[in-house]
Scaffold this motif. Structure first.
Motif, PDB file in Angstrom:
ATOM      1  N   GLY A   1      -5.478   0.008   3.515  1.00 12.04           N
ATOM      2  CA  GLY A   1      -3.974   0.499   3.808  1.00 12.04           C
ATOM      3  C   GLY A   1      -4.146   1.447   4.988  1.00 12.04           C
ATOM      4  N   ASP A   2      -3.348   2.588   4.926  1.00 12.48           N
ATOM      5  CA  ASP A   2      -3.511   3.653   6.225  1.00 12.48           C
ATOM      6  C   ASP A   2      -4.366   4.807   5.792  1.00 12.48           C
ATOM      7  OD1 ASP A   2      -1.745   1.778   7.478  1.00 12.48           O
ATOM      8  OD2 ASP A   2      -0.061   3.305   7.702  1.00 12.48           O
ATOM      9  N   LEU A   3      -5.420   4.572   4.986  1.00 20.34           N
ATOM     10  CA  LEU A   3      -6.296   5.698   5.222  1.00 20.34           C
ATOM     11  C   LEU A   3      -6.925   6.147   6.326  1.00 20.34           C
ATOM     12  CD1 LEU A   3      -8.359   7.306   2.883  1.00 20.34           C
ATOM     13  CD2 LEU A   3      -9.803   5.587   3.933  1.00 20.34           C
ATOM     14  N   ALA A   4      -6.974   4.964   7.521  1.00 18.15           N
ATOM     15  CA  ALA A   4      -7.554   5.076   8.753  1.00 18.15           C
ATOM     16  C   ALA A   4      -6.527   4.177   9.769  1.00 18.15           C
ATOM     17  CB  ALA A   4      -8.854   4.796   8.840  1.00 18.15           C
ATOM     18  N   HIS A   5      -6.174   4.878  10.549  1.00 19.45           N
ATOM     19  CA  HIS A   5      -5.324   4.037  11.413  1.00 19.45           C
ATOM     20  C   HIS A   5      -6.068   3.412  12.885  1.00 19.45           C
ATOM     21  CE1 HIS A   5      -2.376   6.141   9.393  1.00 19.45           C
ATOM     22  NE2 HIS A   5      -1.191   5.287   9.871  1.00 19.45           N
ATOM     23  N   SER A   6      -6.793   4.328  13.394  1.00 20.64           N
ATOM     24  CA  SER A   6      -7.496   3.731  14.651  1.00 20.64           C
ATOM     25  C   SER A   6      -9.030   3.752  14.109  1.00 20.64           C
ATOM     26  CB  SER A   6      -7.312   5.014  15.602  1.00 20.64           C
ATOM     27  OG  SER A   6      -8.601   4.852  16.880  1.00 20.64           O
TER      28      SER A   6
ATOM     29  N   PRO B   1      -5.513  -2.615   8.071  1.00 19.04           N
ATOM     30  CA  PRO B   1      -4.633  -3.474   8.706  1.00 19.04           C
ATOM     31  C   PRO B   1      -4.161  -2.991   9.834  1.00 19.04           C
ATOM     32  CG  PRO B   1      -3.616  -2.097   6.824  1.00 19.04           C
ATOM     33  CD  PRO B   1      -5.232  -2.108   6.742  1.00 19.04           C
ATOM     34  N   HIS B   2      -4.787  -1.868  10.261  1.00 17.34           N
ATOM     35  CA  HIS B   2      -4.290  -1.274  11.759  1.00 17.34           C
ATOM     36  C   HIS B   2      -5.588  -1.641  12.797  1.00 17.34           C
ATOM     37  CE1 HIS B   2      -0.361  -0.382  10.611  1.00 17.34           C
ATOM     38  NE2 HIS B   2      -0.698   0.720   9.923  1.00 17.34           N
ATOM     39  N   PHE B   3      -6.839  -1.768  12.291  1.00 21.07           N
ATOM     40  CA  PHE B   3      -7.885  -1.982  12.992  1.00 21.07           C
ATOM     41  C   PHE B   3      -7.594  -3.357  14.039  1.00 21.07           C
ATOM     42  CE2 PHE B   3     -11.117   0.758  10.648  1.00 21.07           C
ATOM     43  CZ  PHE B   3     -10.295   1.678  10.472  1.00 21.07           C
TER      44      PHE B   3
ATOM     45  N   ALA C   1       7.689   1.494   7.215  1.00 23.45           N
ATOM     46  CA  ALA C   1       8.236   0.267   7.746  1.00 23.45           C
ATOM     47  C   ALA C   1       7.411  -0.733   8.184  1.00 23.45           C
ATOM     48  CB  ALA C   1       9.077   0.661   8.974  1.00 23.45           C
ATOM     49  N   ASP C   2       6.026  -0.535   8.687  1.00 21.15           N
ATOM     50  CA  ASP C   2       5.121  -1.497   9.270  1.00 21.15           C
ATOM     51  C   ASP C   2       4.369  -1.999   7.839  1.00 21.15           C
ATOM     52  OD1 ASP C   2       3.937   1.147   8.999  1.00 21.15           O
ATOM     53  OD2 ASP C   2       1.952   0.596   9.947  1.00 21.15           O
ATOM     54  N   HIS C   3       4.675  -1.728   6.907  1.00 20.07           N
ATOM     55  CA  HIS C   3       4.055  -2.479   5.710  1.00 20.07           C
ATOM     56  C   HIS C   3       5.173  -3.059   4.763  1.00 20.07           C
ATOM     57  CE1 HIS C   3       0.263  -0.341   6.637  1.00 20.07           C
ATOM     58  NE2 HIS C   3       0.799   0.417   7.107  1.00 20.07           N
ATOM     59  N   VAL C   4       6.320  -2.561   4.632  1.00 20.70           N
ATOM     60  CA  VAL C   4       7.337  -3.161   3.937  1.00 20.70           C
ATOM     61  C   VAL C   4       8.505  -3.810   4.847  1.00 20.70           C
ATOM     62  CG1 VAL C   4       7.066  -1.373   2.151  1.00 20.70           C
ATOM     63  CG2 VAL C   4       8.733  -0.851   3.721  1.00 20.70           C
TER      64      VAL C   4
ATOM     65  N   THR D   1       0.530  -1.170  -0.282  1.00 21.95           N
ATOM     66  CA  THR D   1       0.060   0.003  -0.207  1.00 21.95           C
ATOM     67  C   THR D   1       0.836   1.235   0.039  1.00 21.95           C
ATOM     68  OG1 THR D   1      -0.357   0.057   2.334  1.00 21.95           O
ATOM     69  CG2 THR D   1      -2.012  -1.056   1.250  1.00 21.95           C
ATOM     70  N   HIS D   2       2.101   1.315   0.683  1.00 26.31           N
ATOM     71  CA  HIS D   2       2.981   2.278   0.902  1.00 26.31           C
ATOM     72  C   HIS D   2       4.154   1.784   1.496  1.00 26.31           C
ATOM     73  CE1 HIS D   2       0.847   2.200   4.620  1.00 26.31           C
ATOM     74  NE2 HIS D   2       1.821   3.329   5.128  1.00 26.31           N
ATOM     75  N   GLY D   3       5.163   2.715   1.491  1.00 29.34           N
ATOM     76  CA  GLY D   3       6.457   2.402   1.793  1.00 29.34           C
ATOM     77  C   GLY D   3       6.741   2.534   3.361  1.00 29.34           C
TER      78      GLY D   3
HETATM   79 ZN    ZN Z   1       0.809   1.518   8.883  1.00 30.58          ZN
END
Ligand code: ZN
Length: 297
Positions: A226-231, A273-275, A138-141, A134-136
């Motif tokens: 992806g990281d559109l929304a974290h919490s 991925p962060h939910f 560290a928690d994704h690559v 989704t993007h570069g």
């Molecule tokens: Zn992330």
């Protein structure tokens, strides 16, 4: 030219923040986890890597409004108010002739459980044919490499947006990783169908080339946000609040509201991925914001 240089500097500073170990407060192993579900003819599996807890200090959530306002939102949801708990997960999609992995977690640097979670799903790293990033950050690559610094998924083509790949190559912190994966990366333009049933959706703002992935089988569909929304609490209840992790806070917030509005109207299935693991559910409109409806299991 000056504006452009300032912009690039801001991007690289934010990427450094998010790539650096400091951005992850206390990544903790919770052991492997693999939860499978069906989407049309496809088998999807949410995979655990680690969990993290960010202090509610106004540095990531509530950069405009401060920790007290964030605590109020957390309290209303019955969550602890001193920290924001984030899962770090990935998604596996099995299709005829393809084993596809969406993001790779933080990886061996923090003893992430991704490879053990994959094993629980009956997949060895060598069987993965495609990795979609989704993007570069560290928690994704991070999981693209082994602890020894080799390619974690040696047979896989690595897909990421051309904008993200360009940004990642320019980023000092990711120099070693970019060199390692260079021959495996196949950059794409968002909007393109990259594999059967897999289309990339531009969700810029969090990073210059951040994308989500739309996964379709028959009339069933799911968007990996992806990281559109974290919490699942704060990012949904207050989508317009800027996030310290976003390279462009204003663009990130605008993209968050627009995409959540669309998802609440379509009732489309979502993977985030962060939910809270397994991160599968739907977005519902509540007042001026949104709420997470985890899929019943
Ligand atoms: Zn992330």
């Amino acid at each position: 030219m000056i504006a452009r240089a300032a912009n690039l500097l801001a991007i690289s500073l934010t990427l450094a923040l998010a790539w650096g170990a400091g951005a992850f407060a206390q990544p903790a192993s919770v052991g492997p986890g693999a939860e499978s579900f069906r989407l049309g003819k496809l088998q999807l599996t949410a995979l655990r890597d680690v969990v993290d807890a960010l202090p509610n200090d106004g540095k990531v959530f509530g950069v405009d409004v401060g920790p007290a306002a964030v605590a109020q939102v957390l309290q209303k949801a019955g969550a602890p108010t001193d920290k924001i708990r984030l899962s770090i997960d990935a998604l596996l999609v099995k299709a005829p002739g393809r084993v596809m992995l969406f993001d790779t977690g933080l990886g061996p640097a923090v003893h992430g459980a991704l490879v053990a979670s994959l094993a629980k799903a009956g997949v060895s790293p060598a069987q993965v044919t495609d990795v979609f990033i989704t993007h570069g950050h560290a928690d994704h690559v991070g999981g693209l490499t082994t602890a020894a610094g080799a390619l974690a998924f040696p047979s896989a083509t690595i897909h990421m947006s051309r904008r993200e790949w360009t940004a990642m190559q320019a980023q000092k912190d990711s120099e070693t990783l970019a060199r390692l994966i260079a021959t495996k990366v196949q950059p794409f333009e968002p909007g393109a169908t990259i594999a059967p049933g897999i289309t990339a959706v531009a969700l810029y703002g969090h990073t210059p080339g951040h994308v989500g992935y739309e996964i379709v089988s028959g009339k069933d569909r799911l968007l990996d946000l992806g990281d559109l929304a974290h919490s699942s609490i704060v990012s949904l209840a207050r989508p317009d609040w800027r996030l310290g992790f976003d390279a462009d806070g204003k663009a990130g917030a605008a993209m968050r509201r627009a995409t959540l509005t669309r998802l609440a109207a379509s009732h489309e299935k979502v993977f985030a991925p962060h939910f809270p693991f397994p991160g599968v559910g739907q977005i519902k409109a509540v007042g001026d914001g949104f709420a997470w409806v985890p899929e019943a299991r």
